[in-house]
Design a protein around this motif. Sequence first.
Motif, mmCIF file in Angstrom:
data_model
loop_
_atom_site.group_PDB
_atom_site.id
_atom_site.type_symbol
_atom_site.label_atom_id
_atom_site.label_comp_id
_atom_site.label_asym_id
_atom_site.label_seq_id
_atom_site.Cartn_x
_atom_site.Cartn_y
_atom_site.Cartn_z
ATOM 1 N N THR A 1 -0.473 -7.661 -2.311
ATOM 2 C CA THR A 1 -0.886 -8.631 -1.237
ATOM 3 C C THR A 1 -0.007 -8.832 0.083
ATOM 4 O O THR A 1 -0.298 -9.303 1.100
ATOM 5 C CB THR A 1 -0.270 -10.002 -1.815
ATOM 6 O OG1 THR A 1 0.868 -10.087 -2.367
ATOM 7 C CG2 THR A 1 -1.107 -10.336 -3.146
ATOM 8 N N PHE A 2 0.828 -7.549 0.186
ATOM 9 C CA PHE A 2 1.465 -7.378 1.477
ATOM 10 C C PHE A 2 0.562 -7.040 2.503
ATOM 11 O O PHE A 2 -0.114 -5.850 2.486
ATOM 12 C CB PHE A 2 2.572 -6.294 1.280
ATOM 13 C CG PHE A 2 3.258 -5.877 2.798
ATOM 14 C CD1 PHE A 2 4.469 -6.964 2.982
ATOM 15 C CD2 PHE A 2 3.083 -5.108 3.455
ATOM 16 C CE1 PHE A 2 5.147 -6.697 4.170
ATOM 17 C CE2 PHE A 2 3.854 -4.773 4.483
ATOM 18 C CZ PHE A 2 4.810 -5.713 4.817
ATOM 19 N N ASP A 3 0.366 -7.791 3.581
ATOM 20 C CA ASP A 3 -0.687 -7.685 4.629
ATOM 21 C C ASP A 3 -1.988 -7.518 4.023
ATOM 22 O O ASP A 3 -2.836 -6.834 4.560
ATOM 23 C CB ASP A 3 -0.270 -6.550 5.643
ATOM 24 C CG ASP A 3 -0.829 -6.608 6.975
ATOM 25 O OD1 ASP A 3 -1.162 -7.815 7.192
ATOM 26 O OD2 ASP A 3 -1.259 -5.609 7.585
ATOM 27 N N ASN A 4 -2.185 -8.226 2.874
ATOM 28 C CA ASN A 4 -3.597 -8.109 2.055
ATOM 29 C C ASN A 4 -3.910 -6.644 1.931
ATOM 30 O O ASN A 4 -5.156 -6.348 2.051
ATOM 31 C CB ASN A 4 -4.504 -8.884 2.774
ATOM 32 C CG ASN A 4 -4.532 -10.339 2.778
ATOM 33 O OD1 ASN A 4 -3.757 -10.701 1.793
ATOM 34 N ND2 ASN A 4 -5.096 -11.295 3.573
ATOM 35 N N GLY A 5 -3.140 -5.837 1.534
ATOM 36 C CA GLY A 5 -3.506 -4.456 0.892
ATOM 37 C C GLY A 5 -3.850 -3.489 1.997
ATOM 38 O O GLY A 5 -4.359 -2.536 1.753
ATOM 39 N N THR A 6 -3.508 -3.648 3.397
ATOM 40 C CA THR A 6 -3.722 -2.711 4.517
ATOM 41 C C THR A 6 -3.036 -1.513 4.362
ATOM 42 O O THR A 6 -3.337 -0.445 5.223
ATOM 43 C CB THR A 6 -3.819 -3.571 5.706
ATOM 44 O OG1 THR A 6 -2.403 -3.782 6.101
ATOM 45 C CG2 THR A 6 -4.965 -4.645 5.588
ATOM 46 N N ILE A 7 -1.932 -1.352 3.787
ATOM 47 C CA ILE A 7 -1.336 -0.080 3.800
ATOM 48 C C ILE A 7 -1.921 1.035 2.719
ATOM 49 O O ILE A 7 -2.022 0.585 1.594
ATOM 50 C CB ILE A 7 0.264 -0.211 3.809
ATOM 51 C CG1 ILE A 7 0.809 -1.100 5.007
ATOM 52 C CG2 ILE A 7 1.010 1.035 3.385
ATOM 53 C CD1 ILE A 7 2.475 -1.339 4.897
ATOM 54 N N CYS A 8 -2.022 2.287 3.119
ATOM 55 C CA CYS A 8 -2.578 3.047 2.440
ATOM 56 C C CYS A 8 -1.790 3.389 1.239
ATOM 57 O O CYS A 8 -2.352 3.946 0.057
ATOM 58 C CB CYS A 8 -3.030 4.488 3.095
ATOM 59 S SG CYS A 8 -1.712 5.242 3.751
ATOM 60 N N ALA A 9 -0.555 3.166 1.032
ATOM 61 C CA ALA A 9 0.239 3.353 -0.163
ATOM 62 C C ALA A 9 0.262 2.260 -0.915
ATOM 63 O O ALA A 9 0.862 2.082 -2.024
ATOM 64 C CB ALA A 9 1.602 3.747 0.324
ATOM 65 N N SER A 10 -0.583 1.143 -0.985
ATOM 66 C CA SER A 10 -0.587 0.020 -1.705
ATOM 67 C C SER A 10 -1.433 0.465 -3.166
ATOM 68 O O SER A 10 -2.071 1.360 -3.059
ATOM 69 C CB SER A 10 -1.464 -0.994 -1.346
ATOM 70 O OG SER A 10 -2.645 -0.736 -0.928
ATOM 71 N N GLU A 11 -0.969 -0.142 -4.367
ATOM 72 C CA GLU A 11 -1.539 0.070 -5.577
ATOM 73 C C GLU A 11 -2.980 -0.090 -5.425
ATOM 74 O O GLU A 11 -3.397 -1.257 -4.887
ATOM 75 C CB GLU A 11 -1.086 -0.795 -6.472
ATOM 76 C CG GLU A 11 0.358 -0.431 -7.047
ATOM 77 C CD GLU A 11 1.573 -0.954 -5.977
ATOM 78 O OE1 GLU A 11 2.549 -1.127 -6.371
ATOM 79 O OE2 GLU A 11 1.133 -1.511 -4.904
ATOM 80 N N GLN A 12 -3.693 0.639 -6.182
ATOM 81 C CA GLN A 12 -5.340 0.649 -6.328
ATOM 82 C C GLN A 12 -5.715 0.447 -7.745
ATOM 83 O O GLN A 12 -6.741 -0.247 -7.785
ATOM 84 C CB GLN A 12 -5.961 1.994 -5.445
ATOM 85 C CG GLN A 12 -5.565 2.112 -4.344
ATOM 86 C CD GLN A 12 -5.862 1.071 -3.172
ATOM 87 O OE1 GLN A 12 -6.903 0.134 -3.459
ATOM 88 N NE2 GLN A 12 -5.162 0.665 -2.184
ATOM 89 N N ALA A 13 -5.016 0.849 -8.592
ATOM 90 C CA ALA A 13 -5.494 0.550 -10.042
ATOM 91 C C ALA A 13 -4.171 0.697 -10.700
ATOM 92 O O ALA A 13 -3.211 1.262 -10.760
ATOM 93 C CB ALA A 13 -6.318 1.909 -10.614
ATOM 94 N N ILE A 14 -4.166 -0.612 -11.822
ATOM 95 C CA ILE A 14 -3.126 -0.416 -12.914
ATOM 96 C C ILE A 14 -3.702 0.286 -14.107
ATOM 97 O O ILE A 14 -4.715 0.037 -14.809
ATOM 98 C CB ILE A 14 -2.792 -1.991 -13.245
ATOM 99 C CG1 ILE A 14 -2.082 -2.583 -11.999
ATOM 100 C CG2 ILE A 14 -1.733 -2.016 -14.373
ATOM 101 C CD1 ILE A 14 -2.128 -4.213 -11.968
ATOM 102 N N VAL A 15 -2.728 1.242 -14.503
ATOM 103 C CA VAL A 15 -3.023 1.940 -16.052
ATOM 104 C C VAL A 15 -1.975 1.479 -16.727
ATOM 105 O O VAL A 15 -0.791 1.499 -16.705
ATOM 106 C CB VAL A 15 -3.052 3.247 -15.634
ATOM 107 C CG1 VAL A 15 -3.477 4.096 -16.889
ATOM 108 C CG2 VAL A 15 -3.925 3.787 -14.767
ATOM 109 N N VAL A 16 -2.425 1.015 -18.170
ATOM 110 C CA VAL A 16 -1.461 0.485 -18.974
ATOM 111 C C VAL A 16 -1.961 1.234 -20.605
ATOM 112 O O VAL A 16 -2.993 1.683 -20.572
ATOM 113 C CB VAL A 16 -1.410 -0.878 -19.348
ATOM 114 C CG1 VAL A 16 -0.846 -1.679 -17.919
ATOM 115 C CG2 VAL A 16 -2.760 -1.570 -19.890
#
Length: 484
Positions: free
Chosen positions: A242-257
């Motif tokens: 949610t930091f700047d609504n995900g505009t940084i390319c290093a933001s998480e895209q998928a959670i794997v559990v």
Amino acid sequence: MLDFDLSSIQEARDLARKAKEAQKIFAKFSQEEVDRVVKAMVDAALANAEWLARMAVDETKFGVFEDKVTKNRFASEGVYNYIKDMKTVGIINEDKEKRVVEIAAPVGVVMGIIPSTNPTSTTIYKSIISLKSRNAIVFSPHPSASRCIFAAAQIMHKAAVEAGAPAGIIGCLSKNTIAATNELMKHDDIAVILATGGSAMVKAAYSSGKPAYGVGPGNVPCFIEKSADIQYAVRCVMASKTFDNGTICASEQAIVVEECMKDKVVAELKAQGGYFMTPEEISKVAKFLFTPKGMNAALVGKSAKFIAEKVGINIPEGTKVLIGEQTGVGKDYPLGREKLTAVLAFYCEKDWHAACERCIQLLEYEGIGHSLAIHSNNDEIIREFALHKPVFRILVNTPSTLGGIGYTTGIAPALTLGCGTWGGSSTSDNVTPRHLINIKRLAYPIREYEKVSQAEKIVKEECADQVSLEDIAQIVQKVLAQLK
């Protein structure tokens, strides 16, 4: 339109020429003079951090004002604290044992390509690292953020000149056309391109014939391993995405559990503002999220509420992120791609080995070389991921967005994150002033060179012991035979 294109090309030429003239003067500055200029730029950026953030949000219509303020401060003060003592002028290193002296030389004029996702912060960052290394820089702004980028460049230029830098040391196109950008890319006075933006723009930079630093897309998988503190891991993911609504390319895209902990992670995600979409809702969001050319620009940096309203789905009040469970990777599973907005994919795998393979699939589909996040308290598994994942940033127990740019980790603070050759980039580093200098090497001898002729070699070999006149005659005959 043709006249505008022509005038934009002329502007590009003028800016490049002025920057070159200014850089020739700036190249003679001492380290002390350079550092004074850089400090003035940092102070100006901090003083205008909020105004520039507001301008960026108003112009682009996406992102979060408070987070853009944080990015502007990070791009100035955060970067400065890392580079302020960095030697970039004169002798920067001396190896007394090998007798090699390294001397810094600026590359010349940098062309900075600026994205709409992080417009003002990237302009600040690239200005600072370019001048720290005694270069000039000319910016080509993204059309949808041209005003705020131009304003940031003006602030940086004014501060630099008032601190003693020559006029023209920082320039920015005010007439944004593809023709002007291409002109800058190929202009003789441009020495290197620092490209941050979409894949097409980065590819164009590498195809220009100029040296370039560019970054590919990020598609960061986040593996939450069974030994992790689940509540903390989810808090990191939610804060990061949610930091700047995900505009940084290093933001998480998928959670794997892992299968054994799926229910706990799902419950925690829901408790912290995650909304798990139905298959029908996933289909609606995916169709609106992507176009044949890539991600729908209208949804970049938008909130979960905004997206839900656009596609016509009902979500609980307070929802922060839309989550869609996926069972595969590829064109039939679009949520497995990079999404610069408040949407996450979710994968459940049998065990950590299967989770490991899923992360690799996601990276190979998109985002190879960029970053991966892992939440775990098992050092063996953490090292296993580090050794075998095709990425250059493995971020442990930290928000991926902030860890990747060096905000919460010891990685070099930067807003240009190299993906290495795996991702089509010329560096795997976070780009710093050191990437924008050439290094001369002054080398002294550490061993003598003795040239021994074949004839001398034969004489030395034959004369190892005392010889007679007859032996000498035989040696002479051998030497003469060698000379024929």
